[in-house]
Design a protein around this motif. Sequence first.
Motif, PDB file in Angstrom:
ATOM      1  N   ILE A 249      16.028  30.911  -7.716  1.00 56.45           N
ATOM      2  CA  ILE A 249      17.238  31.056  -8.545  1.00 56.45           C
ATOM      3  C   ILE A 249      18.234  29.957  -8.204  1.00 56.45           C
ATOM      4  N   ARG A 250      18.389  29.674  -6.925  1.00 57.04           N
ATOM      5  CA  ARG A 250      19.337  28.617  -6.522  1.00 57.04           C
ATOM      6  C   ARG A 250      18.892  27.260  -7.054  1.00 57.04           C
ATOM      7  N   THR A 251      17.558  26.999  -7.012  1.00 56.81           N
ATOM      8  CA  THR A 251      17.039  25.731  -7.530  1.00 56.81           C
ATOM      9  C   THR A 251      17.317  25.580  -9.014  1.00 56.81           C
TER      10      THR A 251
ATOM     11  N   VAL B 150      20.585  17.974 -28.865  1.00 56.73           N
ATOM     12  CA  VAL B 150      20.862  19.400 -29.017  1.00 56.73           C
ATOM     13  C   VAL B 150      19.578  20.213 -28.896  1.00 56.73           C
ATOM     14  N   ALA B 151      18.506  19.711 -29.540  1.00 61.52           N
ATOM     15  CA  ALA B 151      17.230  20.437 -29.476  1.00 61.52           C
ATOM     16  C   ALA B 151      16.693  20.469 -28.050  1.00 61.52           C
ATOM     17  N   TRP B 152      16.739  19.319 -27.362  1.00 59.73           N
ATOM     18  CA  TRP B 152      16.187  19.260 -26.015  1.00 59.73           C
ATOM     19  C   TRP B 152      17.038  20.052 -25.015  1.00 59.73           C
ATOM     20  N   ILE B 153      18.369  19.951 -25.155  1.00 53.38           N
ATOM     21  CA  ILE B 153      19.234  20.710 -24.258  1.00 53.38           C
ATOM     22  C   ILE B 153      19.007  22.197 -24.445  1.00 53.38           C
ATOM     23  N   SER B 154      18.877  22.623 -25.704  1.00 50.52           N
ATOM     24  CA  SER B 154      18.616  24.039 -25.974  1.00 50.52           C
ATOM     25  C   SER B 154      17.323  24.479 -25.315  1.00 50.52           C
ATOM     26  N   HIS B 155      16.289  23.629 -25.423  1.00 51.29           N
ATOM     27  CA  HIS B 155      14.999  23.963 -24.805  1.00 51.29           C
ATOM     28  C   HIS B 155      15.120  24.005 -23.289  1.00 51.29           C
ATOM     29  N   ASP B 156      15.765  22.994 -22.706  1.00 54.79           N
ATOM     30  CA  ASP B 156      15.849  22.906 -21.253  1.00 54.79           C
ATOM     31  C   ASP B 156      16.730  24.002 -20.659  1.00 54.79           C
ATOM     32  N   LEU B 157      17.734  24.455 -21.415  1.00 54.33           N
ATOM     33  CA  LEU B 157      18.577  25.538 -20.922  1.00 54.33           C
ATOM     34  C   LEU B 157      17.892  26.897 -21.104  1.00 54.33           C
TER      35      LEU B 157
ATOM     36  N   THR C 224      14.707  27.614 -20.968  1.00 53.76           N
ATOM     37  CA  THR C 224      13.624  27.845 -20.006  1.00 53.76           C
ATOM     38  C   THR C 224      14.138  28.374 -18.661  1.00 53.76           C
ATOM     39  N   PRO C 225      15.096  27.691 -17.999  1.00 56.98           N
ATOM     40  CA  PRO C 225      15.575  28.246 -16.720  1.00 56.98           C
ATOM     41  C   PRO C 225      16.332  29.559 -16.891  1.00 56.98           C
ATOM     42  N   LEU C 226      17.033  29.721 -18.013  1.00 59.03           N
ATOM     43  CA  LEU C 226      17.739  30.985 -18.231  1.00 59.03           C
ATOM     44  C   LEU C 226      16.760  32.152 -18.341  1.00 59.03           C
ATOM     45  N   ALA C 227      15.644  31.912 -19.040  1.00 64.01           N
ATOM     46  CA  ALA C 227      14.626  32.965 -19.139  1.00 64.01           C
ATOM     47  C   ALA C 227      14.061  33.294 -17.759  1.00 64.01           C
ATOM     48  N   GLY C 228      13.806  32.256 -16.958  1.00 67.62           N
ATOM     49  CA  GLY C 228      13.309  32.492 -15.608  1.00 67.62           C
ATOM     50  C   GLY C 228      14.317  33.229 -14.741  1.00 67.62           C
ATOM     51  N   LEU C 229      15.598  32.817 -14.837  1.00 61.95           N
ATOM     52  CA  LEU C 229      16.637  33.493 -14.059  1.00 61.95           C
ATOM     53  C   LEU C 229      16.749  34.962 -14.457  1.00 61.95           C
ATOM     54  N   ARG C 230      16.650  35.215 -15.744  1.00 61.41           N
ATOM     55  CA  ARG C 230      16.743  36.599 -16.203  1.00 61.41           C
ATOM     56  C   ARG C 230      15.577  37.428 -15.670  1.00 61.41           C
ATOM     57  N   ALA C 231      14.369  36.867 -15.740  1.00 57.89           N
ATOM     58  CA  ALA C 231      13.204  37.611 -15.254  1.00 57.89           C
ATOM     59  C   ALA C 231      13.305  37.874 -13.751  1.00 57.89           C
ATOM     60  N   MET C 232      13.714  36.846 -12.978  1.00 56.68           N
ATOM     61  CA  MET C 232      13.814  37.030 -11.535  1.00 56.68           C
ATOM     62  C   MET C 232      14.924  37.991 -11.165  1.00 56.68           C
ATOM     63  N   SER C 233      16.044  37.925 -11.862  1.00 57.85           N
ATOM     64  CA  SER C 233      17.138  38.852 -11.564  1.00 57.85           C
ATOM     65  C   SER C 233      16.742  40.288 -11.887  1.00 57.85           C
TER      66      SER C 233
END
Length: 385
Positions: A191-193, A155-162, A164-173
Amino acid sequence: MTDLLLIALLAFLGAAAAGALGAVALRLIRHRSLVVSLTVVASVAVTAMLAGTLAVAWAMFLSPHDLTVVTTVVAMAAVVSLATAMLLGRWVAARSRDLTLAARSFGDGGTFAAPEARATAELASLAGELAATSAKLDVSRERERALETSRRELVAWISHDLRTPLAGLRAMSEALEDGMAADSGRYLRQIRTEVERMNDMVGDLFELSRIHAGSLALTPARISVYDLVGDALAGADPLAREHGVRLVGARIDAVPVEVDSKEMSRVLGNLLINAIRRTPADGTVAVAAHRADGGVVLSVTDGCGGIPEEDLPRVFDTGWRGSHARTPPAGAGLGLAIVRGIVEAHEGRAAVRNVTGGCCFEVVLPLAGDRTGRPEPERPPTVSR
């Protein structure tokens, strides 16, 4: 002969009357202590003997003195019998009480320890069974604690791994929305990656949930190990080239297996991806397959440098990612757990061991019988560079 039959009848009637009264008494006190029950049993035996003796004595018209002597002898026997029954009952009750106390601590979550005092064979057998059950429960508790730890780490690792890309997707969007992206094409590709990475992670979670729920539906078909390994090598070759790792197909026996080719391709793919990502550039990942002890052993050997001995039992646990858990290539730590789940669903087993310079993952699958009765032809080993 008539007198003998009459004596037997009188003795039986007296003993039967005492036995009937004893049966009623035992039924009434069936929920009481064992001491009381043993006392009643001894009383019934003595009373039955006394009743039969007195009935016969009265029928024989013994003198009062002789009758008193007989009664006194029977009474002394009754006293000794009752005392012995009570002592035996108290001894058995004490052993039973010790066993109860030991079982109580066992039920409270501790480990069962058999009482030191000697007990009857039945109580000793019960203590042995409780000790064996305690050992099994200790193993189950340890496994449950390990699974709970794995779940928390997952749960901790999935939360971390999700996150990170969500923050990046938000910034790029937001950058695209505000028109601040100098190279919008690069942003869209990134974003696709990230979306594909998150999709793979969610797919792994779904696959693992099916495995844990026992709902993994397999469609087994007869396939050669040669073709299975060849497809896996072809699929992993682009990643190996990207990381500068050589893929080597060692001796691969063309033996048949009854497996779900899609799921087993995922098993080999996970092992190869894991090996490629852990092997340094210019390293080698070797794949081999051979027949052994009525089964087929598929092995993937990498150049990761080895796994600490204390971590080897946890390699296939859900969420385990070794010492590089926070690096992006490590994924969510689900690949090897999925490998074990799929292999065990095929009635096989997965294992790992350290070798010189790295580690070797082995998958053992049952060997499919050749329906034609002819061995499949040997093929040359496959080498992909």
